[in-house]
Design a protein around this motif. Structure first.
Motif, PDB file in Angstrom:
ATOM      1  N   MET A  67       0.867  -1.198  -0.098  1.00 41.59           N
ATOM      2  CA  MET A  67       0.014   0.025   0.100  1.00 41.59           C
ATOM      3  C   MET A  67       0.741   1.254  -0.072  1.00 41.59           C
ATOM      4  O   MET A  67       0.470   2.188  -0.180  1.00 41.59           O
ATOM      5  CB  MET A  67      -0.892  -0.002   1.239  1.00 41.59           C
ATOM      6  N   GLU A  68       2.227   1.060   0.243  1.00 33.80           N
ATOM      7  CA  GLU A  68       3.141   2.234   0.316  1.00 33.80           C
ATOM      8  C   GLU A  68       2.620   3.137   1.621  1.00 33.80           C
ATOM      9  O   GLU A  68       2.825   4.503   1.478  1.00 33.80           O
ATOM     10  CB  GLU A  68       3.261   2.844  -0.931  1.00 33.80           C
ATOM     11  N   THR A  69       2.268   2.570   2.477  1.00 30.10           N
ATOM     12  CA  THR A  69       1.858   3.297   3.758  1.00 30.10           C
ATOM     13  C   THR A  69       2.891   3.296   4.571  1.00 30.10           C
ATOM     14  O   THR A  69       3.762   2.054   5.013  1.00 30.10           O
ATOM     15  CB  THR A  69       0.636   2.382   4.238  1.00 30.10           C
ATOM     16  N   GLU A  70       3.295   4.294   5.324  1.00 25.62           N
ATOM     17  CA  GLU A  70       4.570   4.397   6.086  1.00 25.62           C
ATOM     18  C   GLU A  70       4.364   3.939   7.636  1.00 25.62           C
ATOM     19  O   GLU A  70       3.339   4.597   7.997  1.00 25.62           O
ATOM     20  CB  GLU A  70       5.179   5.921   6.130  1.00 25.62           C
ATOM     21  N   VAL A  71       4.853   2.870   8.002  1.00 23.86           N
ATOM     22  CA  VAL A  71       4.476   2.183   9.434  1.00 23.86           C
ATOM     23  C   VAL A  71       6.022   2.143  10.095  1.00 23.86           C
ATOM     24  O   VAL A  71       6.803   1.488   9.602  1.00 23.86           O
ATOM     25  CB  VAL A  71       3.942   0.545   9.074  1.00 23.86           C
ATOM     26  N   ASN A  72       5.991   2.937  11.096  1.00 26.30           N
ATOM     27  CA  ASN A  72       7.207   2.855  11.938  1.00 26.30           C
ATOM     28  C   ASN A  72       7.077   2.281  13.206  1.00 26.30           C
ATOM     29  O   ASN A  72       8.097   2.339  14.033  1.00 26.30           O
ATOM     30  CB  ASN A  72       7.450   4.425  12.231  1.00 26.30           C
ATOM     31  N   ILE A  73       5.786   1.539  13.554  1.00 28.37           N
ATOM     32  CA  ILE A  73       5.842   0.799  14.831  1.00 28.37           C
ATOM     33  C   ILE A  73       5.999  -0.768  14.482  1.00 28.37           C
ATOM     34  O   ILE A  73       5.613  -1.256  13.623  1.00 28.37           O
ATOM     35  CB  ILE A  73       4.737   0.995  15.653  1.00 28.37           C
ATOM     36  N   PRO A  74       6.530  -1.356  15.587  1.00 22.65           N
ATOM     37  CA  PRO A  74       6.491  -2.988  15.382  1.00 22.65           C
ATOM     38  C   PRO A  74       5.012  -3.622  15.326  1.00 22.65           C
ATOM     39  O   PRO A  74       4.201  -2.903  16.258  1.00 22.65           O
ATOM     40  CB  PRO A  74       7.243  -3.472  16.451  1.00 22.65           C
ATOM     41  N   ALA A  75       4.977  -4.556  14.684  1.00 24.81           N
ATOM     42  CA  ALA A  75       3.521  -5.117  14.676  1.00 24.81           C
ATOM     43  C   ALA A  75       3.803  -6.832  14.692  1.00 24.81           C
ATOM     44  O   ALA A  75       4.956  -7.300  14.165  1.00 24.81           O
ATOM     45  CB  ALA A  75       2.747  -4.849  13.351  1.00 24.81           C
ATOM     46  N   ALA A  76       2.876  -7.589  15.334  1.00 25.15           N
ATOM     47  CA  ALA A  76       3.035  -8.938  15.437  1.00 25.15           C
ATOM     48  C   ALA A  76       1.672  -9.653  15.427  1.00 25.15           C
ATOM     49  O   ALA A  76       0.645  -8.869  15.587  1.00 25.15           O
ATOM     50  CB  ALA A  76       3.689  -9.421  16.799  1.00 25.15           C
ATOM     51  N   PHE A  77       1.713 -11.145  15.163  1.00 28.49           N
ATOM     52  CA  PHE A  77       0.503 -11.786  15.054  1.00 28.49           C
ATOM     53  C   PHE A  77       0.481 -12.733  16.532  1.00 28.49           C
ATOM     54  O   PHE A  77       1.369 -13.358  16.786  1.00 28.49           O
ATOM     55  CB  PHE A  77       0.474 -12.401  13.924  1.00 28.49           C
ATOM     56  N   LEU A  78      -0.696 -12.874  17.086  1.00 27.40           N
ATOM     57  CA  LEU A  78      -1.209 -13.617  18.158  1.00 27.40           C
ATOM     58  C   LEU A  78      -2.069 -14.693  17.808  1.00 27.40           C
ATOM     59  O   LEU A  78      -2.967 -14.359  17.012  1.00 27.40           O
ATOM     60  CB  LEU A  78      -1.599 -12.561  19.455  1.00 27.40           C
ATOM     61  N   LEU A  79      -1.933 -15.853  18.347  1.00 24.41           N
ATOM     62  CA  LEU A  79      -2.857 -16.882  18.160  1.00 24.41           C
ATOM     63  C   LEU A  79      -4.217 -16.304  18.548  1.00 24.41           C
ATOM     64  O   LEU A  79      -4.484 -15.842  19.470  1.00 24.41           O
ATOM     65  CB  LEU A  79      -2.459 -18.162  19.033  1.00 24.41           C
ATOM     66  N   GLY A  80      -4.984 -17.014  17.785  1.00 29.21           N
ATOM     67  CA  GLY A  80      -6.638 -16.688  17.684  1.00 29.21           C
ATOM     68  C   GLY A  80      -7.119 -16.888  19.321  1.00 29.21           C
ATOM     69  O   GLY A  80      -7.817 -16.141  19.828  1.00 29.21           O
ATOM     70  N   ARG A  81      -6.826 -18.060  19.782  1.00 30.05           N
ATOM     71  CA  ARG A  81      -7.389 -18.676  20.919  1.00 30.05           C
ATOM     72  C   ARG A  81      -6.847 -17.675  22.179  1.00 30.05           C
ATOM     73  O   ARG A  81      -7.660 -17.346  22.896  1.00 30.05           O
ATOM     74  CB  ARG A  81      -6.998 -20.002  21.319  1.00 30.05           C
ATOM     75  N   SER A  82      -5.531 -17.378  21.946  1.00 35.73           N
ATOM     76  CA  SER A  82      -5.222 -16.315  23.117  1.00 35.73           C
ATOM     77  C   SER A  82      -5.638 -15.051  22.878  1.00 35.73           C
ATOM     78  O   SER A  82      -6.121 -14.577  23.732  1.00 35.73           O
ATOM     79  CB  SER A  82      -3.554 -16.425  22.953  1.00 35.73           C
ATOM     80  N   GLY A  83      -5.735 -14.488  21.648  1.00 36.76           N
ATOM     81  CA  GLY A  83      -6.270 -13.128  21.620  1.00 36.76           C
ATOM     82  C   GLY A  83      -7.536 -13.124  22.115  1.00 36.76           C
ATOM     83  O   GLY A  83      -8.139 -12.176  22.640  1.00 36.76           O
ATOM     84  N   ALA A  84      -8.494 -14.121  21.550  1.00 39.85           N
ATOM     85  CA  ALA A  84     -10.136 -14.114  22.029  1.00 39.85           C
ATOM     86  C   ALA A  84     -10.362 -14.192  23.613  1.00 39.85           C
ATOM     87  O   ALA A  84     -11.138 -13.577  24.079  1.00 39.85           O
ATOM     88  CB  ALA A  84     -10.525 -15.406  21.147  1.00 39.85           C
TER      89      ALA A  84
END
Length: 196
Positions: free
Chosen positions: A141-158
């Motif tokens: 998308m050519e969007t400037e993102v300067n913070i870290p991002a991560a994915f968490l398991l669905g059961r944990s997130g829910a």
């Protein structure tokens, strides 16, 4: 009350959360990051997240959150302007997957003042049999993102989101990252619903 008797099929991919006997801790967590929830006590476990592959800042030694807030975004999908900015500024946003790209969600969290973003499966759509860590990639998308991002398991997130809602809490207190490199798997304080 969560059913802690759920059994998961063990797989032979050392990068998968559910690994075969004999894999080293380093193999299992290579490239992944852990955080721990301090409060509320009902969620006080160590959680594994998979950092975004090719967007955002890395989770590295210069980034350390101590007793930071993990705040579910409003709206939870983070595909429009985030409304609970006052709770998110300087902390970690928690969002659900879906409705827009990972990059767009992270950009919205960044605009709201978040210092990091964690994305999980939708609490209404996750499939326990397919629950696994995924690679979040740039959508070009050519969007400037300067913070870290991560994915968490669905059961944990829910579980985190539902527990906070039930307790009428706006956030959980967390430490991120937590070094698990030399911790034996049997000693990791994993949630009871995660089967190693």
């Amino acid at each position: 009350m969560l059913d802690s008797t759920i059994h998961y099929e063990k797989k032979e991919d050392a990068n998968d959360l559910h690994f075969y006997d004999g894999a080293s801790t380093a193999d299992v967590i290579a490239g992944d990051v852990f955080f721990e929830i301090l409060d509320p006590p009902e969620l006080s476990y160590s959680y594994r997240i998979r950092p975004a592959k090719d967007f955002g800042a890395p989770f590295n030694q210069s980034l350390h959150f101590e007793k930071a807030r993990l705040v579910p975004t409003v709206p939870i999908h983070s595909c429009s302007d985030i409304l609970n900015v006052d709770d998110i500024v300087g902390h970690i946003a928690l969002s659900e997957r879906g409705e827009c790209s990972f990059v767009f969600k992270t950009m919205k969290a960044q605009q709201a003042g978040a210092r990091a973003m964690i994305i999980t499966e939708s609490i209404d759509k996750w499939d326990e049999s397919l629950d696994h860590l995924i690679e979040m990639v740039d959508d070009r998308m050519e969007t400037e993102v300067n913070i870290p991002a991560a994915f968490l398991l669905g059961r944990s997130g829910a579980t985190i989101i539902r527990t906070l809602r039930k307790m009428q809490k706006k956030y959980a207190l967390v430490n991120l990252p937590v070094n698990m490199t030399h911790v034996p798997i049997s000693k990791m304080n994993q949630p009871p619903w995660i089967a190693w």
